[in-house]
Design an enzyme around this catalytic site. Sequence first.
Site, PDB file in Angstrom:
ATOM      1  N   GLY A   1       0.792  -1.226   0.000  1.00 22.43           N
ATOM      2  CA  GLY A   1       0.000   0.000   0.000  1.00 22.43           C
ATOM      3  C   GLY A   1       0.818   1.266   0.000  1.00 22.43           C
TER       4      GLY A   1
ATOM      5  N   LYS B   1       9.961   2.050   0.934  1.00 22.27           N
ATOM      6  CA  LYS B   1       8.775   2.175   1.776  1.00 22.27           C
ATOM      7  C   LYS B   1       8.420   3.652   1.944  1.00 22.27           C
ATOM      8  CE  LYS B   1       6.991  -0.024   5.972  1.00 22.27           C
ATOM      9  NZ  LYS B   1       7.351  -0.947   7.075  1.00 22.27           N
TER      10      LYS B   1
ATOM     11  N   ASP C   1      -2.601   6.728   2.425  1.00 17.33           N
ATOM     12  CA  ASP C   1      -2.054   7.792   1.584  1.00 17.33           C
ATOM     13  C   ASP C   1      -0.762   7.386   0.890  1.00 17.33           C
ATOM     14  OD1 ASP C   1      -0.231   7.788   3.658  1.00 17.33           O
ATOM     15  OD2 ASP C   1      -0.858   9.722   4.493  1.00 17.33           O
TER      16      ASP C   1
ATOM     17  N   ARG D   1      14.468  -0.561   2.108  1.00 16.52           N
ATOM     18  CA  ARG D   1      14.617  -1.850   2.780  1.00 16.52           C
ATOM     19  C   ARG D   1      15.148  -2.863   1.777  1.00 16.52           C
ATOM     20  NH1 ARG D   1       9.259  -3.828   5.391  1.00 16.52           N
ATOM     21  NH2 ARG D   1       8.632  -4.305   3.256  1.00 16.52           N
TER      22      ARG D   1
ATOM     23  N   ARG E   1       5.814 -13.514   0.906  1.00 16.96           N
ATOM     24  CA  ARG E   1       5.050 -13.581   2.150  1.00 16.96           C
ATOM     25  C   ARG E   1       4.064 -14.742   2.096  1.00 16.96           C
ATOM     26  NH1 ARG E   1       4.661  -7.909   4.079  1.00 16.96           N
ATOM     27  NH2 ARG E   1       5.892  -6.591   2.684  1.00 16.96           N
TER      28      ARG E   1
ATOM     29  N   ASP F   1       0.192 -11.751   6.338  1.00 17.41           N
ATOM     30  CA  ASP F   1       0.850 -10.972   5.293  1.00 17.41           C
ATOM     31  C   ASP F   1       2.180 -10.398   5.763  1.00 17.41           C
ATOM     32  OD1 ASP F   1      -1.223  -9.385   6.801  1.00 17.41           O
ATOM     33  OD2 ASP F   1      -0.139  -7.721   5.885  1.00 17.41           O
TER      34      ASP F   1
END
Length: 478
Positions: free
Chosen positions: A86, A107, A119, A170, A177, A246
Site C-alpha cells: 500500500g 517504503k 495515503d 529496505r 510472504r 501478510d
Amino acid sequence: MTLSFVTRWRDELPETYTALSPTPLNNARLIWHNIELANTLSIPSSLFKNGAGVWGGEALLPGMSPLAQVYSGHQFGVWAGQLGDGRGILLGEQLLADGTTMDWHLKGAGLTPYSRMGDGRAVLRSTIRESLASEAMHYLGIPTTRALSIVTSDSPVYRETAEPGAMLMRVAPSHLRFGHFEHFYYRRESEKVRQLADFAIRHYWSHLEDDEDKYRLWFSDVVARTASLIAQWQTVGFAHGVMNTDNMSLLGLTLDYGPFGFLDDYEPGFICNHSDHQGRYSFDNQPAVALWNLQRLAQTLSPFVAVDALNEALDSYQQVLLTHYGQRMRQKLGFMTEQKEDNALLNELFSLMARERSDYTRTFRMLSLTEQHSAASPLRDEFIDRAAFDDWFARYRGRLQQDEVSDSERQQLIQSVNPALVLRNWLAQRAIEAAEKGDMMELHRLHEALRNPFSDRDDDYVSRPPDWGKRLEVSCSS
C-alpha cells in the site's frame, strides 16, 4: 562499479503486481545510510552524494523495473481479503556477485492500487524505528530484512498529528510472504499458488527443484525456518506486535517492523501493540501464532501437496522450536551441556523474574558475573525476595559445577549470547524526537551502538528505562 538488476518477479509472476514508479516527496534529503551494508552490496558511495536520488524515489538506476506487489492475508486471526504493497514499491532485484539477489524495496513511496484508504506514505518516526530495529536484529544474529537508507522531507503526512513524510530503503533476499499464497488460494486459482511455490523453489531452494518430493521438502524447510526464527525472538525478548499472515516471510526473516518492542521487565504476556486489545500477539503467544500462520500457508498448498505431508511438516514445528529455544536458553544460562534439571532451573528463574518484574536483558547479562564456587552474586541485588533468589542460585551454582569449565570460559559463552544492548523503545523514541527537530546525531550514535550489542558499555544505552520510557504506547500507525 555498475550495479546489475534483474526482473525475475516481473517476468515470471505477471499477475502478482502492478507496475508503477515512486512519487517523490517535497525537498527530500538523505539523513542516514548504512555504509557497512552498502559496501557489502558494492553500492558506489557516489550514489549517496547526489541528493535524495533513488533513495527518495526521484530517480531509478539502470535495470530497475518498479512494481507494487499484491497479496492478501489474515489480520488478527480474521480473513482481511486483498492487501498488497500500500505504500511500498519494489524498485528492483539486485544481482550480486555470488548469483543471489537482493530486493530494493522503497517504503513510503506513494499511492499504489493497493493503498486502500491509506495515503501511500510513511512518516519519519516509523522509518527510523524500522531502520533501528532491523539493524539491531541483524547484529543480534537474527534473520531479518535490512535497512539501507532514510530520506526525510518537507511533505506533511497526517497520522494522529502532522509528521514529516519519509522513505526507507529496505533490502532483503526476497519479500515473499505467506499472504502471496493466500491471495490466489482464496481466489480459487490454485495453479497460481503452484507457480508461486515453483518460483520460490527455483530461486531460493534450487537444490530441491528436480526432486519429485520438492513441495513437501520445501514446506518442511519453511516450517523449520519459521520455528527457528520464533525461537530466536523469544530468547532475546523480542515482540513483533503484528504477526498477520501478510507479515510472515517465506524465507524466515523478521519482516515489517511496526509496533514491535523488546522486553524491559520480564512480562510473559507483554503486549507491545496497543491496538492488540485481545493480546493475540503478546510475547508468550508468538510461537502459537506462528504455527497458526503456517497452518494457513499449508491450506493454500493442499490442492497439490498431500495433506498428510503438510501435517507431518506442521507436526515438526514444536520440536524444532523447542530444540532451538532450549539450546539457546542453555547457552544464556552458561550451561555447556544438557542436563535433566535445566528446564526446571530456567522456569524457576522465569517465575522469580516475573514476580519481581526483573529486567530481562540485564538479568541474563549479569549471569556472566557469577562465580560457580562463590555464593555471592551481583545479581542478588536485582531481587527483592533474596531468600527465593538464594535458593535458586544455590542450585544454579551446583548445576554450573557439573560442566567442569572455568568461570572465564562460561563468562565468554554467556556474554556471546546475552546482549548488553537491545533496542528498547525509549532509546528509539529519543532518537526520533531529536531527528524530528533536525538533530540526526542520536540516530547515528544509536545505529553505531547497535552494531556491537554484546559489548559491555557504561552509558545509558544499557540502563533500565527512565520513568517516561516505560510502557511507551506503540501502534500500527506509520
